[in-house]
Design an enzyme around this catalytic site. Structure first.
Site, short mmCIF file in Angstrom:
data_model
loop_
_atom_site.label_atom_id
_atom_site.label_comp_id
_atom_site.label_asym_id
_atom_site.label_seq_id
_atom_site.Cartn_x
_atom_site.Cartn_y
_atom_site.Cartn_z
N VAL A 6 0.22 30.62 16.24
CA VAL A 6 1.48 30.73 16.99
C VAL A 6 2.20 29.39 17.07
O VAL A 6 1.60 28.36 17.40
CB VAL A 6 1.20 31.23 18.43
CG1 VAL A 6 2.48 31.31 19.23
CG2 VAL A 6 0.51 32.59 18.39
N CYS A 7 3.50 29.42 16.77
CA CYS A 7 4.36 28.26 17.00
C CYS A 7 5.63 28.74 17.69
O CYS A 7 5.81 29.93 17.92
CB CYS A 7 4.66 27.52 15.71
SG CYS A 7 5.91 28.26 14.66
N GLY A 8 6.50 27.83 18.01
CA GLY A 8 7.70 28.17 18.77
C GLY A 8 8.61 29.16 18.08
O GLY A 8 9.10 30.10 18.68
#
Length: 93
Positions: A6-8
């Site tokens: 997960v990233c932004g």
């Protein structure tokens, strides 16, 4: 096993994390599928995952999703990812 990276935005850094997580899973002998998600879709995607890999700030935003959330400080550090993923799933790095 399903791992969620997960990233932004779910684009750049999560692809980098995905690549390094796939290598770490292979090194640990895990039969793993690594998928990427942005923070907005991660909560829903975590329902079908076994573990989440993300940054500290996004882990706090993600909250409790009912599975291990592993905080990775350096997305390009394969050793860190392998050690932390191994600890989360009970495998030695």
């Amino acid at each position: 096993m399903k791992i969620l990276a997960v990233c932004g935005m779910g684009i750049g850094t999560s692809v980098l994390l995905k690549t390094n997580a796939e290598k770490a899973a292979q090194d640990l002998g895990l039969d793993a599928d690594v998928e990427i998600a942005d923070i907005g879709t991660a909560r829903g995607a975590a329902v079908t995952a076994d573990v989440v890999l993300t940054s500290g700030e996004l882990a706090a935003e993600l909250g409790d999703v009912g599975i291990p959330v592993v905080v990775v400080d350096n997305f390009v550090d394969g050793t860190e990812i392998r050690e932390k993923l191994g600890a989360a799933v009970g495998r030695q790095a």
